[in-house]
Design an enzyme around this catalytic site. Structure first.
Site, mmCIF file in Angstrom:
data_model
loop_
_atom_site.group_PDB
_atom_site.id
_atom_site.type_symbol
_atom_site.label_atom_id
_atom_site.label_comp_id
_atom_site.label_asym_id
_atom_site.label_seq_id
_atom_site.Cartn_x
_atom_site.Cartn_y
_atom_site.Cartn_z
ATOM 1 N N ASP A 1 0.211 -4.011 -4.009
ATOM 2 C CA ASP A 1 -0.985 -3.162 -4.072
ATOM 3 C C ASP A 1 -0.646 -1.714 -3.734
ATOM 4 O OD1 ASP A 1 -3.457 -3.749 -5.064
ATOM 5 O OD2 ASP A 1 -4.417 -4.045 -3.122
ATOM 6 N N SER B 1 0.836 -1.203 0.000
ATOM 7 C CA SER B 1 0.000 0.000 0.000
ATOM 8 C C SER B 1 0.871 1.255 0.000
ATOM 9 C CB SER B 1 -0.969 -0.035 1.190
ATOM 10 O OG SER B 1 -1.994 0.912 1.025
ATOM 11 N N HIS C 1 -7.497 -5.716 -0.922
ATOM 12 C CA HIS C 1 -6.306 -5.010 -0.437
ATOM 13 C C HIS C 1 -5.711 -5.682 0.800
ATOM 14 C CE1 HIS C 1 -3.610 -1.648 -0.486
ATOM 15 N NE2 HIS C 1 -3.970 -1.206 0.697
#
Length: 233
Positions: A102, A79, A157
């Site tokens: 991600d 992330s 996610h």
């Protein structure tokens, strides 16, 4: 839904968004510099220099002298950590490649994309990425043929975190912490793709190249790039 127009509410919302973006730019640089400082600590440990340790335990760091191979260093994150890993390549030439899980790319300023010198493996989930975010990843893959983008189908996610293994059915139903793909299978795909990429660019010992097909998006529950945009954002 906000639409075009003017007025104090819309102006206030735009101000809040701009402040948040500015803060994220600052944070990503701060975090990338922390990655560099961590590498410096490993260099000190490997050279036998005394390193302060806030954890109180009996392990003697001096036993690691000359035991850390600093010629094979990569950086990896999820992330916000994913874009941090990309920026770390700009800040520290010793990082030979990056794996971005991600990644949320917006904190990285546009001017820095041409300065990313090393290959990146983007391992994306199906339900997080947006067309704008993927376009930023493709700016890097278009400049470096060794930069790869793959998507794991049936994942969300949180699939690339420990959280997906800790939640029960109720929490999962509320917060969508799991996708339709078995989380252990998703973890296997992520790990194997990362190991294949790291072996390719760090010359690791092992037979991780048997998973090279994953780097091209070939395999069960994996596809190249990001053909679907089903973001939950």
């Amino acid at each position: 839904m906000l639409r075009g127009g003017s007025g104090p509410k819309l102006a206030g919302w735009r101000s809040w968004v701009n402040r948040g973006r500015g803060n994220s730019h600052f944070q990503v640089h701060q975090r990338a510099e922390e990655c560099v400082r961590a590498l410096r600590l490993f260099e000190d440990i490997s050279s036998g220099k005394p390193v302060p340790n806030v954890l109180h335990f009996d392990f003697d760091l001096s036993v690691l002298k000359d035991s850390v191979d600093l010629t094979k260093v990569a950086v990896m994150g999820h992330s916000f950590g994913g874009v941090t890993a990309v920026l770390a390549l700009v800040k520290e030439p010793s990082f030979r490649c990056a794996v971005a899980l991600d990644a949320w790319m917006f904190p990285l300023e546009n001017a820095l994309y041409p300065e990313v010198p090393k290959p990146v493996l983007f391992i994306n989930t199906e339900k997080f990425q947006t067309p704008e975010n993927i376009a930023k990843m493709k700016r890097l893959s278009s400049r470096n043929s060794q930069t790869k983008i793959i998507t794991i189908l049936g994942s969300v996610h949180q699939s690339q975190t420990d959280f997906t293994f800790l939640t029960g059915k109720l929490i999962n139903r509320i917060f969508s912490t799991r996708g339709t793909l078995d989380p252990y299978k998703g973890l296997d795909i992520t790990s194997r793709a990362a190991l294949a990429f790291l072996q390719r660019h760090l010359n690791l010992e092992g037979e991780f190249d048997r998973w090279d097909n994953l780097l091209e998006g070939i395999g069960d529950s994996v596809v190249p790039e990001a053909p679907f945009f089903r973001s939950n954002l």
